[in-house]
Design an enzyme around this catalytic site. Structure first.
Site, PDB file in Angstrom:
ATOM      1  CG  HIS A 270      10.064-114.235  57.320  1.00 43.60           C
ATOM      2  ND1 HIS A 270      10.054-114.096  55.975  1.00 43.60           N
ATOM      3  CD2 HIS A 270       9.758-113.072  58.081  1.00 43.60           C
ATOM      4  CE1 HIS A 270       9.606-112.639  55.865  1.00 43.60           C
ATOM      5  NE2 HIS A 270       9.485-112.241  57.135  1.00 43.60           N
ATOM      6  CG  HIS A 272       7.387-111.972  61.926  1.00 45.48           C
ATOM      7  ND1 HIS A 272       8.230-110.942  62.398  1.00 45.48           N
ATOM      8  CD2 HIS A 272       7.102-112.054  60.757  1.00 45.48           C
ATOM      9  CE1 HIS A 272       8.645-110.395  60.843  1.00 45.48           C
ATOM     10  NE2 HIS A 272       7.834-110.787  60.088  1.00 45.48           N
TER      11      HIS A 272
END
Length: 283
Positions: A270, A272
């Site tokens: 992922h 950020h």
């Protein structure tokens, strides 16, 4: 190329063997669909890494391969009389499609568990091997080569075949499935972005691939992931320009934590996207 060679041979030796119906519209349609839409991406079944024709992700190429098989299947008459694609006479379409279907029969199951062939192609494939010794000979010769690939463990290191994502699901999978609530701010077929429940800045969004596909972290990425990694970064950049999410014109910070030492909490890659305030130095 193969179509041109076949037509030359049919013309040069038209008095020998079957005609292969070189001027039959249905045969030519099936052969053309194969040459344009199947042969250009069939490398997704055995090539180690992308691209596969126009596709940068194997799963998309295999999905398109299946779609084109179904289109060809729809071209086959339900009421045809005979084992060949057009009925009782062997055609150029049979000779064109058959070798690719040998590959498909042997290799598609390595990548997914769905049935390989649409109904009519499956019946034709099994029937022509049983009824025509020449097709049976081609089948055995090709399978001999494929078996040697097996013995050499060709697929052991190929993504989605020998190498599959065996890690357990994470909380992100539940978010993707909409099983738990989240504030989704961006979504495509391949990418999902939602607000971090523990933001470190006024704007804090997580961008993830919907299909983890082995990407528990960036260090395990491979050439198979080039396209999805690009899509993640493009999405992150688009999100960082969205002032309605709290991002400002001064920019944003993009962070990928990879592993325990980096502070990664969920083993599903992922990005950020953090902004809305002045950032301090990294450290």
């Amino acid at each position: 190329e193969s179509d041109t060679i076949c037509r030359f041979l049919l013309s040069e030796y038209e008095s020998l063997g079957p005609s292969f119906l070189p001027n039959n519209p249905k045969s030519n349609l099936i052969a053309r669909l194969h040459d344009v839409y199947l042969s250009t991406i069939q490398a997704c079944l055995y090539k180690p890494t992308p691209p596969f024709g126009i596709y940068g992700m194997r799963k998309h190429a295999i999905a398109e391969f299946r779609k084109q098989m179904q289109i060809i299947d729809d071209c086959i008459d339900d009421s045809k009389d005979g084992v060949y694609l057009l009925g009782k006479d062997v055609s150029l379409a049979d000779a064109t499609l058959f070798p690719t279907m040998v590959f498909a029969k042997a290799m598609i199951p390595k990548f997914d568990d769905e049935k390989v062939f649409p109904k009519k192609i499956g019946e034709w494939f099994d029937g022509v091997i049983a009824a025509d010794e020449d097709f049976a000979k081609v089948y055995e010769e090709m399978m001999g080569g494929i078996r040697s690939w097996e013995q050499n463990k060709r697929w052991d290191t190929i993504h989605q075949a020998g190498k599959r994502d065996t890690n357990p699901p994470t909380i992100f999978d539940k978010i993707i499935a909409k099983q738990i609530p989240s504030t989704i701010v961006y979504e495509t077929d391949d990418v999902l972005a939602f607000k971090d429940i523990n933001p470190v800045a006024p704007a804090h969004v997580l961008v993830i691939p919907k299909d983890r596909d082995g990407l528990s972290g960036l260090r395990v990425s491979s050439p198979d992931h080039v396209e999805i990694l690009g899509k993640l970064l493009v999405a992150a950049g688009e999100i960082a320009r969205d002032e309605s999410l709290g991002f400002g014109s001064g920019g944003a910070r993009f962070v990928i934590n990879d592993g325990e030492d980096a502070g990664q909490e969920v083993p599903h890659l992922h990005v950020h996207v953090i902004g809305g305030r002045k950032m301090g130095a990294l450290g």
